[in-house]
Write a protein that holds these residues in place. Structure first.
Motif, PDB file in Angstrom:
ATOM      1  N   UNK A   1       0.936  -1.257  -0.011  1.00 58.80           N
ATOM      2  CA  UNK A   1       0.031  -0.114  -0.020  1.00 58.80           C
ATOM      3  C   UNK A   1       1.080   1.365  -0.027  1.00 58.80           C
ATOM      4  N   UNK A   2       1.891   1.278   0.984  1.00 60.77           N
ATOM      5  CA  UNK A   2       2.825   2.357   1.039  1.00 60.77           C
ATOM      6  C   UNK A   2       3.395   2.794  -0.640  1.00 60.77           C
ATOM      7  N   UNK A   3       3.933   1.598  -1.440  1.00 60.27           N
ATOM      8  CA  UNK A   3       4.327   1.869  -2.825  1.00 60.27           C
ATOM      9  C   UNK A   3       3.070   2.379  -3.585  1.00 60.27           C
ATOM     10  N   UNK A   4       2.180   1.839  -3.738  1.00 60.43           N
ATOM     11  CA  UNK A   4       1.008   2.302  -4.311  1.00 60.43           C
ATOM     12  C   UNK A   4       0.428   3.707  -3.965  1.00 60.43           C
ATOM     13  N   UNK A 101      -4.428  -3.448  -4.854  1.00 62.70           N
ATOM     14  CA  UNK A 101      -4.327  -4.015  -3.759  1.00 62.70           C
ATOM     15  C   UNK A 101      -5.162  -5.337  -3.829  1.00 62.70           C
ATOM     16  N   UNK A 102      -6.246  -5.264  -4.512  1.00 62.64           N
ATOM     17  CA  UNK A 102      -6.997  -6.807  -4.508  1.00 62.64           C
ATOM     18  C   UNK A 102      -6.357  -7.634  -5.205  1.00 62.64           C
TER      19      UNK A 102
ATOM     20  N   UNK B 243      -7.781  -2.347  10.371  1.00 59.29           N
ATOM     21  CA  UNK B 243      -7.392  -2.614  11.660  1.00 59.29           C
ATOM     22  C   UNK B 243      -5.809  -2.480  11.853  1.00 59.29           C
ATOM     23  N   UNK B 244      -5.275  -2.071  10.850  1.00 60.32           N
ATOM     24  CA  UNK B 244      -3.755  -1.924  10.977  1.00 60.32           C
ATOM     25  C   UNK B 244      -3.372  -0.772  10.171  1.00 60.32           C
ATOM     26  N   UNK B 245      -2.049  -0.075  10.668  1.00 59.99           N
ATOM     27  CA  UNK B 245      -1.762   1.164  10.188  1.00 59.99           C
ATOM     28  C   UNK B 245      -1.100   0.991   8.615  1.00 59.99           C
ATOM     29  N   UNK B 246      -1.547   1.919   7.746  1.00 63.59           N
ATOM     30  CA  UNK B 246      -0.898   1.705   6.217  1.00 63.59           C
ATOM     31  C   UNK B 246      -0.433   3.010   5.987  1.00 63.59           C
ATOM     32  N   UNK B 247       0.718   3.125   5.155  1.00 64.01           N
ATOM     33  CA  UNK B 247       1.222   4.332   4.702  1.00 64.01           C
ATOM     34  C   UNK B 247       0.441   4.893   3.625  1.00 64.01           C
ATOM     35  N   UNK B 248      -0.080   6.095   3.934  1.00 62.25           N
ATOM     36  CA  UNK B 248      -0.832   6.587   2.792  1.00 62.25           C
ATOM     37  C   UNK B 248      -0.349   7.656   1.972  1.00 62.25           C
TER      38      UNK B 248
END
Lengths: 151, 364
Positions: A1-4, A101-102, B243-248
């Protein structure tokens, strides 16, 4: 997710299109949009003194999106949901990130997608970061001491 | 007294058309694009984001264009925009010791882990107008050196390891959600988290003047710029459904840590004290001024007398917001015809009475 989230949207789209175009027609994924891209705010926080009690620093714009993959299930047989929360207001970026992500959770896609999209993005980001770090590093002060007197 | 007055619609509409015309300026010049403002007037954009209390470079640039460069008007636009969006939640506090550094200096130690990194600074320029910029020009490519670190320790943490400065944590206060002045109106005395939030979006000019006043003796705190750093930090957020932190994403921010003179007590050996300031983007002056004012507002915590404006919490926090301030000052432009009529009538009566008292014969 960070990379996206941190990828330049145009480059992410280019790599993702490249991956999807290379799939045989039967393997082309389909999605249901569970939550259309929606812009909102996240309150940013810092800590007093850098490491003390948190305080609210101000908000940032964030766009979120959720999809369900219709053409595959997870390793445990459960339906796969893709979610994205991405800084900024780019709905197309958030929608694409949610779909990827999916797919990254889908056994048939995960590895190939990681190689085709995630790894190049990480490499490019690292290279850009490193170049900037070298430019900033060149502004580091090298102190020298003026020797005065005979001894 | 408020009385509805109608009329002026056409004048208002025409005024706004004239404004749009003037905003565009000479059509022989090419129109400025928000992207140009975003990239080439970066520090103006950063200030609008900081005081608009909304991190979004594109919106801040657009606001500046719409406001014809008027910073407070642009800040107002951004504040108004944010009220149209839902809030998804609050991010995990940013970790400034993991900042990818663009700049990092300390006025207290020459040699420090990570080094003194000047970055893109106006410091040490001669402040002579550069007429070359009036022409199109291509700057020389930046030099390259050993990469700047992204894990440089905070200078004040080095002092804290020796116990020479107070801990950053405020005593043993129980953990709680930080106060939020956008949700609950502030009350006094305020907690430090609320003060810091208020100062973070406070007017740079107002805080600069107050910070300056502390240096000149009005609530002096003997500051040193322990560390100023600028760079990007990751933003992590924990969506409810995950339910867990993600880098946005990430933000660029400035952090200033002031080291101020000592406090001590019978139980505690003297140690330095702290003042803290932050800004979105590159906002060094703002972060420094905020750190000075943060420290001076902590007077009570150190048993200092509060006898200067910069130490007066209610005064500082109630007046540092330039959107509030401009709203109240500029509302004086709006029609007060009826208010003024009543004052005028009162004044005429007072003058009549005055004349009757001083010149009774003239009144007859």
């Amino acid at each position: 997710m960070a990379t996206l989230a941190k990828a330049p949207p145009a480059r992410l789209s280019e790599l993702a299109q490249g991956y999807l175009a290379g799939l045989p027609q039967a393997a082309a994924p389909r999605f249901t949009m569970l939550r259309k891209p929606e812009a909102g705010l996240v309150m940013l926080r810092a800590r007093a003194g850098g490491s003390g009690a948190p305080f609210n620093m101000g908000e940032m714009t964030v766009t979120r999106c959720t999809v369900r993959l219709e053409t595959g299930v997870g390793a445990d047989g459960a339906p796969i949901h893709g979610a994205a929360y991405i800084a900024g207001r780019d709905g197309a970026h958030a929608a694409l990130a949610a779909k990827l992500d999916a797919l990254l959770q889908a056994p048939g896609h995960a590895d190939a997608l990681r190689r085709a999209v995630i790894e190049p993005l990480e490499r490019e980001r690292k290279a850009a970061r490193a170049e900037r770090a070298r430019q900033v590093g060149a502004t580091k002060v090298e102190f020298f001491t003026m020797v005065r007197g005979e001894d | 007294m408020y009385v509805a007055v109608k009329g002026g619609e056409r004048a208002i509409e025409n005024a706004h058309r004239l404004l749009a015309e003037d905003r565009r300026g000479d059509p022989a010049q090419s129109e400025i694009a928000p992207e140009q403002i975003r990239d080439q007037l970066k520090l103006a954009v950063d200030r609008v984001m900081t005081e608009g209390s909304l991190y979004d470079r594109d919106l801040a640039a657009l606001a500046l264009k719409q406001a014809r460069g008027d910073q407070i008007e642009a800040i107002f636009l951004l504040r108004a925009y944010r009220t149209t969006l839902p809030r998804f939640g609050a991010a995990v506090p940013v970790e400034t010791s993991r900042m990818a550094l663009e700049r990092r200096i300390s006025a207290t130690f020459k040699d420090l882990p990570g080094g003194q990194i000047l970055g893109p600074t106006f410091d040490y320029t001669h402040r002579l107008l550069d007429h070359d910029l009036a022409e199109g020009h291509a700057p020389a490519a930046p030099a390259e050196g050993a990469p700047a670190p992204d894990d440089a320790p905070r200078v004040l943490d080095l002092l804290a390891q020796e116990g020479l400065i107070e801990e950053a944590a405020d005593g043993d206060r129980p953990a709680r959600e930080p106060g939020d002045i956008t949700r609950e109106p502030p009350s006094f005395p305020a907690e430090r988290d609320v003060r810091l939030q208020t100062l973070a979006r406070g007017d740079e000019g107002f805080l600069l003047a107050l910070g300056y006043s502390t240096q000149r003796g009005y609530g002096r705190t003997h500051p040193f710029a322990g560390e100023i750093r600028l760079g990007t930090v990751a933003v992590e957020f924990e969506p409810e459904e995950l339910g867990f932190p993600v880098e946005i994403g990430e933000i660029e921010m400035t952090e200033c840590q002031m080291v101020n003179q000592f406090k001590g007590s019978a139980e505690q050996a003297p140690c330095f004290t702290r003042g803290y300031g932050v800004a979105f983007g590159h906002g060094e002056r703002k972060a420094m001024a905020m750190a000075l004012v943060d420290r001076s507002l902590r007077a009570d915590a150190f048993g200092e007398e509060r006898d200067s404006p910069a130490q007066d919490e209610e005064f500082v926090l109630s007046h540092c917001d330039n959107v509030q301030a401009t709203g109240f000052v500029e509302h004086l432009k709006l029609p007060h015809y009826v208010d003024f009529q009543s004052e005028l009538e009162l004044l005429r009566r007072l003058r009549r009475e005055h004349a009757e008292k001083t010149q009774p014969e003239a009144a007859e």
